[in-house]
Design an enzyme around this catalytic site. Structure first.
Site, PDB file in Angstrom:
ATOM      1  N   LYS A   1       0.859  -1.177   0.000  1.00  0.00           N
ATOM      2  CA  LYS A   1       0.000   0.000   0.000  1.00  0.00           C
ATOM      3  C   LYS A   1       0.888   1.218   0.000  1.00  0.00           C
ATOM      4  O   LYS A   1       1.865   1.278   0.737  1.00  0.00           O
ATOM      5  CB  LYS A   1      -0.908   0.037   1.229  1.00  0.00           C
ATOM      6  CG  LYS A   1      -1.815   1.266   1.246  1.00  0.00           C
ATOM      7  CD  LYS A   1      -2.486   1.487   2.585  1.00  0.00           C
ATOM      8  CE  LYS A   1      -1.578   2.057   3.619  1.00  0.00           C
ATOM      9  NZ  LYS A   1      -1.314   3.494   3.553  1.00  0.00           N
TER      10      LYS A   1
ATOM     11  N   GLU B   1       0.917   5.660  -0.222  1.00  0.00           N
ATOM     12  CA  GLU B   1       0.257   6.960  -0.282  1.00  0.00           C
ATOM     13  C   GLU B   1       0.670   7.555  -1.617  1.00  0.00           C
ATOM     14  O   GLU B   1       1.790   8.044  -1.763  1.00  0.00           O
ATOM     15  CB  GLU B   1       0.671   7.805   0.911  1.00  0.00           C
ATOM     16  CG  GLU B   1       0.156   7.191   2.190  1.00  0.00           C
ATOM     17  CD  GLU B   1       0.500   7.992   3.432  1.00  0.00           C
ATOM     18  OE1 GLU B   1       1.249   8.987   3.335  1.00  0.00           O
ATOM     19  OE2 GLU B   1       0.014   7.619   4.502  1.00  0.00           O
TER      20      GLU B   1
ATOM     21  N   GLU C   1      -9.267   8.408   2.385  1.00  0.00           N
ATOM     22  CA  GLU C   1      -9.433   8.671   3.813  1.00  0.00           C
ATOM     23  C   GLU C   1      -9.707  10.136   4.101  1.00  0.00           C
ATOM     24  O   GLU C   1      -9.025  11.022   3.587  1.00  0.00           O
ATOM     25  CB  GLU C   1      -8.160   8.233   4.549  1.00  0.00           C
ATOM     26  CG  GLU C   1      -8.284   8.309   6.043  1.00  0.00           C
ATOM     27  CD  GLU C   1      -7.096   7.691   6.766  1.00  0.00           C
ATOM     28  OE1 GLU C   1      -7.028   7.869   7.998  1.00  0.00           O
ATOM     29  OE2 GLU C   1      -6.260   7.031   6.136  1.00  0.00           O
TER      30      GLU C   1
END
Length: 108
Positions: free
Chosen positions: A22, A24, A91
């Site tokens: 994962k 960002e 998010e």
């Protein structure tokens, strides 16, 4: 840089037992995602509030509140998708923005 990303991701998969990586990510890292995916490494993107970048952001706050910020988030999400990520975590974005783009909440 993409070679290093592939090398590190393979270490996570092999030594840590991860099933995916994962990051960002967004428009700025689409090439890295493409390279990882071509190497057979599953990638999940993460946009909006990105905890590893909290020092740059300054504090926890809703992301994408202005029209320009919302457009930037959409461009990031599309770039991550087009680069081959299997999912994107979005998010701390405004509920209206999430509804507009049919973002599915994981928890209420």
């Amino acid at each position: 840089m993409t070679d290093v990303a592939v090398e590190k991701a393979r270490i996570f998969l092999r030594e840590a037992g991860a099933q995916a990586v994962k990051g960002e990510v967004g428009v700025r890292s689409a090439r890295i995602i493409e390279t990882l995916v071509r190497a057979g490494i599953p990638v999940m993107g993460h946009i909006g509030l990105t905890p590893q970048a909290i020092n740059a952001i300054g504090k926890v706050r809703v992301q994408g509140k202005s029209r320009d910020q919302a457009r930037a988030l959409l461009h990031d999400a599309l770039a991550v998708q087009e680069a081959g990520a299997f999912a994107v975590v979005v998010e701390l974005v405004p509920e209206q923005l999430a509804r507009k783009y049919r973002i599915i909440p994981l928890a209420a």
